[in-house]
Design a protein around this motif. Structure first.
Motif, PDB file in Angstrom:
ATOM      1  N   UNK A  17     -12.625   0.987   9.658  1.00  9.69           N
ATOM      2  CA  UNK A  17     -12.996  -0.127  10.053  1.00  9.69           C
ATOM      3  C   UNK A  17     -12.668  -1.421   9.252  1.00  9.69           C
ATOM      4  N   UNK A  18     -12.107  -1.213   8.003  1.00  8.23           N
ATOM      5  CA  UNK A  18     -12.110  -2.331   7.061  1.00  8.23           C
ATOM      6  C   UNK A  18     -10.994  -3.566   7.604  1.00  8.23           C
ATOM      7  N   UNK A  19      -9.888  -3.028   8.297  1.00  5.21           N
ATOM      8  CA  UNK A  19      -9.117  -4.098   9.161  1.00  5.21           C
ATOM      9  C   UNK A  19      -9.860  -4.985   9.898  1.00  5.21           C
ATOM     10  N   UNK A  29     -16.249  -2.669   4.611  1.00  3.33           N
ATOM     11  CA  UNK A  29     -14.821  -3.522   4.448  1.00  3.33           C
ATOM     12  C   UNK A  29     -14.282  -3.527   2.965  1.00  3.33           C
ATOM     13  N   UNK A  30     -14.820  -2.703   2.177  1.00  3.88           N
ATOM     14  CA  UNK A  30     -14.452  -2.810   0.619  1.00  3.88           C
ATOM     15  C   UNK A  30     -14.209  -1.591  -0.009  1.00  3.88           C
ATOM     16  N   UNK A  50      -7.251  -1.969   0.450  1.00  2.00           N
ATOM     17  CA  UNK A  50      -6.017  -2.632  -0.155  1.00  2.00           C
ATOM     18  C   UNK A  50      -6.293  -4.216   0.114  1.00  2.00           C
ATOM     19  N   UNK A  51      -6.020  -4.934  -0.902  1.00  2.00           N
ATOM     20  CA  UNK A  51      -5.955  -6.539  -0.823  1.00  2.00           C
ATOM     21  C   UNK A  51      -4.925  -6.813   0.785  1.00  2.00           C
ATOM     22  N   UNK A  89      -3.133  -6.473   8.199  1.00  2.00           N
ATOM     23  CA  UNK A  89      -2.859  -5.755   6.757  1.00  2.00           C
ATOM     24  C   UNK A  89      -1.369  -5.501   6.607  1.00  2.00           C
ATOM     25  N   UNK A  90      -0.993  -4.999   5.597  1.00  2.00           N
ATOM     26  CA  UNK A  90       0.440  -4.741   5.232  1.00  2.00           C
ATOM     27  C   UNK A  90       1.101  -3.606   6.396  1.00  2.00           C
ATOM     28  N   UNK A  91       0.137  -2.765   6.650  1.00  2.00           N
ATOM     29  CA  UNK A  91       0.666  -1.764   7.682  1.00  2.00           C
ATOM     30  C   UNK A  91       0.825  -2.645   9.135  1.00  2.00           C
ATOM     31  N   UNK A  92      -0.170  -3.223   9.193  1.00  2.00           N
ATOM     32  CA  UNK A  92      -0.061  -3.919  10.760  1.00  2.00           C
ATOM     33  C   UNK A  92       0.762  -5.126  10.950  1.00  2.00           C
TER      34      UNK A  92
END
Length: 775
Positions: A434-436, A597-598, A636-637, A649-652
């Motif tokens: 859920x964090x993304x 989210x963290x 991850x930031x 995010x980096x993956x997205x």
């Protein structure tokens, strides 16, 4: 584990925390975030405002601090500013008062030092008694000025000695010439005068040096003594503070034991520092849970060696402590790595290709939102024709694949020796998905029927996954991921969504399965409800709320997670998640806490107790006493510039990257989605309408074919008379997924789609003849 404390001390003499500030007679006390730093007390509405919006600041150097009662106190600087504040408890109020008094004293001392250093006319007279640090500073400044004047005297004497010494040398030379020439008279008298001047200057120089040396030596001894005294005082103060901290810890435990354990005196969860309210054991869903702060010293608890006969499902108190106490100084992942030193994660594998780190920035196109949304209230979201302006340039299949961003949690879980430890990592993985979504207010593209998406990360992370849209109405997607590190994840998610005018509710349906190869543990859980607020007016924001039960069907272990809905009036941290890990008998072994989210943390349960009825509803309170909390997962930031790239995010950012060899139905090849990512939104909207109309026409043709087949079958049945009842067609649409087959799940009894194989083999052969033409 304990809830985040109301106040914290950070490096740099900064004190932060929540306090209630009086606003007006209508709103009363409102919770605000206060920051005490460098003698200034500032406050903000939320922690997020610290970087840009300060609501007020007061200088403590000129402020008065007054205590009104057990929790209330007032800070005023003489009428211009007055803060009426209230802490959550008397202990918390005292902490703030102590921090404020220390900060005020330091601010006053710094102001005096500034005044002394800026006063060139200050004298070296002794300071008045009672000024403390400011008086000592004045004395030091006076001494330094005296030493400076002595240095100037030495410099003057040095110049005179050099001048008179040169003159004396010349006179001696001239006297030598006169002696050789026979003239003595005036020259001898001149040399005598210059020698006298040189002697006088030299004596002055010697006296000035002696005075300087005596003064420096005297004050050096005094400063050394003062420095030594300050060091000794600091050591004594540290020892005293340590003793006070231990006493305070014991008193808090005694207070909690006195107020929680008796049935008639159970304290509410909000009144104890570090308490977390949530669901209790799985056997009593109406229970309340209170988690105590982690204990640093645990010698009073019994530690027993491991015994397989008593370690599992034992009802004694010793089983709750067990031999797992040996892991207190080691996190679960460290324990797992130690048990399997030849794990694949210990070997660094370089990626086979460099993934992209940027996509085109999101264009700023205006759109009349109300003209589109006013006719959509009460309808299902999947049936609303939405322009791409509301979308983000990925499909729901790609968003589903993002659940694997923190797949390393499952890698660690696969190495765990204990199913209860493994369940902690599975729970953290569940929350991490859920964090993304915290900033992602864009809607993913609804996949076309038969659309697929593959995510091959064998080289980087050891897994690969496949998603396929297996149903269009209702929309449902099947997902299958397998890792060479010992786990398999599969799920079928159908989305039910309703637009309510002010907010949009998205309810995922279906179960998620995670199976570990080594232990054969099979976990299942469901997703919580996602709510998008401020659809019409205001800034969009997303909240996750609901409860999740993660069940191990092999052992009966269970983790109950609670996602607390956001409330403006709540004193809890936003996006809070709490949970309890229990065994088959309902005995708690771990508590989890954090935010979706963290980060998530876990603590081992040492003792638990249950109080009597608490409140009008007759709820019971379960109190857990735990060891020190340790981190399970941290977000991850986001990449640099994520705010202009849909907060991906980096993956997205890599999900829609072009890749050779994928199926012709892959989401990467979807033209409207590709056009939107490139910023060509008008063309993307036109292409989106074309694809949807093509899908509708194919569906109508398929329904007609299904109807013809059903009619011919019914005619054959009637003619042959081989059945006692007429054959009924359950659905006009006879669509069947290509890579997944529908069957009944053994663990849950639900009808679901499970991967039947063949995709990756088809990719290796480049054989895609069975794929439908959907784009």
């Amino acid at each position: 584990m304990s809830e985040p404390k109301a106040s914290t001390t950070t490096p740099g003499d900064t004190y932060k925390g929540w306090l209630f500030k009086w606003t007006n007679y209508i709103k009363g006390y409102q919770r605000r975030w206060f920051v005490l730093s460098n003698g200034l007390l500032s406050y903000y509405r939320t922690q997020a405002e610290m970087g840009h919006t300060c609501r007020g600041t007061i200088n403590l150097a000129t402020a008065n601090i007054a205590v009104e009662d057990s929790c209330n106190f007032v800070i005023s600087n003489g009428g211009a500013q007055t803060y009426h504040l209230k802490a959550s408890s008397e202990v918390e109020r005292q902490r703030w008062i102590t921090a404020l008094e220390l900060a005020k004293a330091k601010a006053v001392r710094m102001q005096l030092e500034s005044d002394d250093s800026g006063d060139d006319c200050s004298t070296s007279s002794p300071p008045p008694a009672g000024q403390g640090g400011g008086a000592r500073n004045s004395e030091v400044q006076s001494t330094l000025r005296t030493l400076g004047s002595k240095v100037e005297d030495l410099s003057t004497c040095n110049d005179l000695i050099a001048k008179h010494g040169s003159a004396l040398q010349r006179s001696l030379s001239e006297l030598e010439g006169v002696r050789l020439g026979g003239e003595t008279g005036d020259k001898i008298r001149q040399v005598t005068e210059r020698a006298t001047l040189f002697r006088i200057t030299s004596n002055a120089m010697i006296n000035a040096c002696r005075d300087f040396l005596a003064l420096a030596q005297a004050h050096s001894k005094r400063w050394q003594k003062a420095l030594q005294a300050e060091r000794e005082q600091r050591v004594r103060l540290e020892e005293t503070l340590e003793q006070l901290a231990k006493q305070h810890n014991h008193l808090e435990r005694a207070f909690r034991g006195a107020t929680v354990l008796p049935a008639s005196q159970a304290s509410p969860a909000g009144e104890c520092k570090g308490s977390v309210s949530g669901k209790g054991d799985a056997s009593d869903e109406d229970d309340e849970i209170e988690f105590f702060d982690a204990m640093e010293d645990v010698p009073e608890f019994i530690t027993v060696p491991a015994d397989p006969k008593y370690h599992k499902r034992s009802g004694s108190n010793i089983s709750g402590i067990s031999s797992e106490m040996g892991m207190d100084d080691q996190s679960l992942d460290e324990q797992s790595l130690a048990s399997n030193p030849e794990s694949p994660q210990s070997q660094e594998v370089e990626p086979v290709r460099k993934r992209r780190t940027r996509i085109p920035d999101k264009p700023n196109y205006s759109l009349n939102l109300w003209s589109i949304m006013k006719n959509c209230i009460g309808k299902e979201l999947s049936k609303i024709p939405m322009p791409v302006n509301f979308n983000e340039p990925i499909s729901m299949l790609q968003r589903l694949s993002e659940d694997l961003e923190y797949s390393e949690l499952l890698d660690k879980a696969a190495k765990c020796q204990s199913s209860l430890e493994q369940l902690c990592y599975v729970a953290a993985f569940t929350v991490s998905s859920y964090c993304t979504t915290v900033h992602r207010t864009g809607k993913p593209f609804n996949p076309l029927l038969g659309e697929t998406y593959e995510l091959d990360r064998l080289a980087e992370s050891g897994y690969r996954s496949l998603c396929e849209q297996v149903s269009h109405h209702p929309p449902a997607a099947a997902h299958h991921a397998i890792s060479e590190r010992g786990w398999t994840l599969r799920q079928e998610i159908a989305v039910a969504s309703k637009f309510r005018g002010k907010y949009l509710s998205i309810m995922p349906l279906g179960s998620i399965h995670c199976i570990f190869e080594k232990s054969n543990n099979h976990y299942t859980w469901k997703k919580v409800t996602t709510t998008v607020h401020n659809i019409i007016v205001g800034k969009l924001w997303i909240d996750q709320s609901g409860e999740i039960d993660i069940v191990n069907h092999q052992t009966g272990d269970r983790c109950h997670l609670k996602f607390a809905p956001y409330s403006y009036f709540s004193r809890d941290v936003a996006r809070k998640v709490t949970g309890v890990v229990t065994d088959e008998g309902g005995k708690a072994h771990f508590v989890l806490s954090g935010t979706w989210d963290e980060k998530m943390e876990f603590s081992r349960v040492m003792q638990s107790s249950r109080g009597g009825e608490n409140g009008a509803e007759g709820k019971q309170k379960t109190v857990y006493q735990t060891l020190r909390a340790r981190e399970l997962w941290r977000k991850n930031p986001l990449p640099e510039g994520a705010e202009t790239m849909y907060y991906f995010s980096s993956l997205a950012l890599t999900l829609n990257e072009s890749e050779e060899g994928v199926a012709p139905t892959d989401s990467r090849l979807r033209p409207d989605q590709r056009l939107m990512e490139a910023g060509r939104w008008e063309e993307a909207n036109a292409e989106k309408q074309r694809l949807e109309e093509k899908q509708r026409s194919v569906r109508r043709e398929r329904e007609r074919e299904a109807a013809r087949t059903a009619n011919s079958t019914e005619d054959a049945v009637i003619e042959d008379s081989i059945t006692d009842s007429p054959l009924k067609s359950t659905h006009q649409d006879n669509y069947k997924a290509l890579w997944f087959e529908r069957c009944e799940d053994v663990a849950t009894g639900e009808a679901t789609h499970i991967y039947k194989g063949g995709y990756w083999e088809a990719k290796e052969q480049g054989s895609w003849e069975l794929c439908p033409d959907i784009f």
